[in-house]
Design a protein around this motif. Structure first.
Motif, short mmCIF file in Angstrom:
data_model
loop_
_atom_site.label_atom_id
_atom_site.label_comp_id
_atom_site.label_asym_id
_atom_site.label_seq_id
_atom_site.Cartn_x
_atom_site.Cartn_y
_atom_site.Cartn_z
N MET A 93 -6.95 -6.77 12.89
CA MET A 93 -6.49 -5.44 12.48
C MET A 93 -6.05 -4.66 13.71
O MET A 93 -6.77 -4.56 14.70
CB MET A 93 -7.62 -4.68 11.78
N ASP A 117 -2.10 -6.52 11.42
CA ASP A 117 -1.93 -5.62 10.29
C ASP A 117 -2.27 -4.20 10.74
O ASP A 117 -3.40 -3.94 11.16
CB ASP A 117 -2.88 -6.07 9.16
N MET A 137 -10.66 -5.55 1.57
CA MET A 137 -11.45 -4.61 2.37
C MET A 137 -12.57 -4.11 1.45
O MET A 137 -12.55 -2.97 0.97
CB MET A 137 -10.56 -3.48 2.88
N GLY A 157 0.29 -0.47 11.68
CA GLY A 157 1.18 0.15 12.66
C GLY A 157 2.29 -0.76 13.15
O GLY A 157 2.87 -0.53 14.22
N VAL A 158 2.60 -1.81 12.37
CA VAL A 158 3.67 -2.73 12.80
C VAL A 158 5.02 -2.12 12.43
O VAL A 158 5.28 -1.78 11.26
CB VAL A 158 3.51 -4.11 12.13
N ASP A 169 -3.48 -4.99 -0.44
CA ASP A 169 -4.68 -4.41 0.15
C ASP A 169 -5.65 -3.99 -0.95
O ASP A 169 -5.39 -3.03 -1.68
CB ASP A 169 -4.31 -3.19 1.00
N GLY A 177 3.66 -2.19 6.34
CA GLY A 177 3.62 -1.39 5.13
C GLY A 177 4.63 -0.28 5.17
O GLY A 177 5.72 -0.38 4.59
N VAL A 228 2.09 -8.00 9.12
CA VAL A 228 2.02 -7.14 7.94
C VAL A 228 2.67 -5.82 8.30
O VAL A 228 2.36 -5.24 9.34
CB VAL A 228 0.56 -6.90 7.52
N LEU A 280 0.83 -1.22 0.00
CA LEU A 280 0.00 0.00 0.00
C LEU A 280 0.86 1.26 0.00
O LEU A 280 0.47 2.28 -0.56
CB LEU A 280 -0.93 -0.01 1.22
N GLY A 334 -2.59 3.21 5.22
CA GLY A 334 -1.31 2.87 5.83
C GLY A 334 -0.86 4.02 6.72
O GLY A 334 -1.45 5.10 6.73
O1 LIG Z 1 -4.77 -3.13 5.56
C1 LIG Z 1 -4.09 -2.18 5.78
C2 LIG Z 1 -4.67 -0.83 6.01
O2 LIG Z 1 -6.05 -0.92 5.96
C3 LIG Z 1 -2.65 -2.40 5.90
O3 LIG Z 1 -2.21 -3.57 5.26
C4 LIG Z 1 -1.69 -1.24 5.75
O4 LIG Z 1 -1.20 -1.12 4.46
C5 LIG Z 1 -0.55 -1.40 6.69
O5 LIG Z 1 0.24 -0.27 6.61
P1 LIG Z 1 1.12 0.23 7.85
O6 LIG Z 1 0.15 0.47 8.99
O7 LIG Z 1 2.06 -0.89 8.16
O8 LIG Z 1 1.78 1.46 7.35
#
Ligand SMILES: O=C(CO)[C@@H](O)[C@H](O)COP(=O)(O)O
Ligand SMILES: [Co+2]
Length: 225
Positions: free
Chosen positions: A143, A181, A74, A183-184, A41, A203, A201, A18, A150
């Motif tokens: 989630m 998934d 989603m 804020g990792v 995503d 991003g 996950v 994303l 993201g």
């Molecule tokens: O599904 C989602 C957001 O809805 C995620 O997969 C985000 O893409 C994760 O991104 P970060 O929070 O890691 O920046």
């Protein structure tokens, strides 16, 4: 109840594209060659207030990489759409519990197409009402942000649900993956792992790094000590 302690699953890192450069997705995929899978995503601007891609783009991504594809839908009406993603040869297809009309039937339809079936829960959706159907799934996605974007902050309020899921999965023998998934990053990943997550996950933590493969190695290093 299973009385033996299941052996822990090897942690997996699934970078989300994303936050990648959408004008250069094939090149972006080549920058995460050490990932366990690529997390894609799919957003429809109805289930979430954002729009990303659909079947034709996912089909092209599938041809552009040898990495397993972890599809996070989603979208409204996954009962209709998810099987079509399975038919593209994706490793796993995740639908949202809040959107699925018949989650058990849908999980079985994904399996019938040779794909792993996963179900996602938004942060405020409880897991207890779904425990009886966990055995139908290969993975449950909890989630740790509100889905849609993201770069959001990890929600610690999901940690008790991760612990609850870990106990339930272990009672079933420990084979079902627990994915988180949202804020990792290097600051949050260990809290989620200690609560029982095994599939992460990431991003922005991966794609905002100069070297995404190095960022994956750093996250893996934190998990394996
Ligand atoms: O599904 C989602 C957001 O809805 C995620 O997969 C985000 O893409 C994760 O991104 P970060 O929070 O890691 O920046
Ligand atoms: Co996602």
């Amino acid at each position: 109840m299973n009385t033996s302690t299941p052996s822990p699953r090897t942690p997996c890192i699934h970078p989300s594209i994303l936050n990648a450069d959408f004008a250069n997705l094939a090149r972006e995929l080549s920058r995460i060659s050490t990932a366990d899978a690529v997390h894609v995503d799919v957003m429809d601007n109805h289930f979430v207030p954002n729009l990303t891609m659909g079947l034709p783009v996912v089909e092209s991504l599938r041809k552009a990489t040898d990495l397993p594809m972890d599809i996070h839908l989603m979208i409204e009406d996954p009962d209709q759409w998810a099987p079509q993603y399975a038919e593209l040869g994706c490793e796993s297809v995740t639908f949202h519990a809040e959107a699925a009309k018949a989650p058990v039937r849908l999980a079985r339809e994904l399996h019938a197409r040779g794909t792993k079936a996963a179900m996602a829960l938004k942060p405020a959706t409880g897991i207890d009402q779904y425990l009886d159907m966990l055995g139908e799934l290969d993975m449950v996605l909890l989630m740790t942000v509100e889905p849609g974007f993201g770069g959001q902050a990890f929600l610690d309020l999901v940690l008790p649900k991760i612990r609850r899921a870990r106990r339930a999965v272990d009672d079933l023998g420990g084979e079902i993956a627990i994915q988180i998934d949202g804020g990792v990053n290097a600051e949050t990943i260990l809290r989620a792992a200690e609560a029982g997550a095994d599939t992460f996950v990431a991003g922005s933590a991966v794609y905002s790094a100069e070297d995404p493969d190095a960022a994956i190695a750093d996250l893996r290093g934190l998990l394996t000590g």
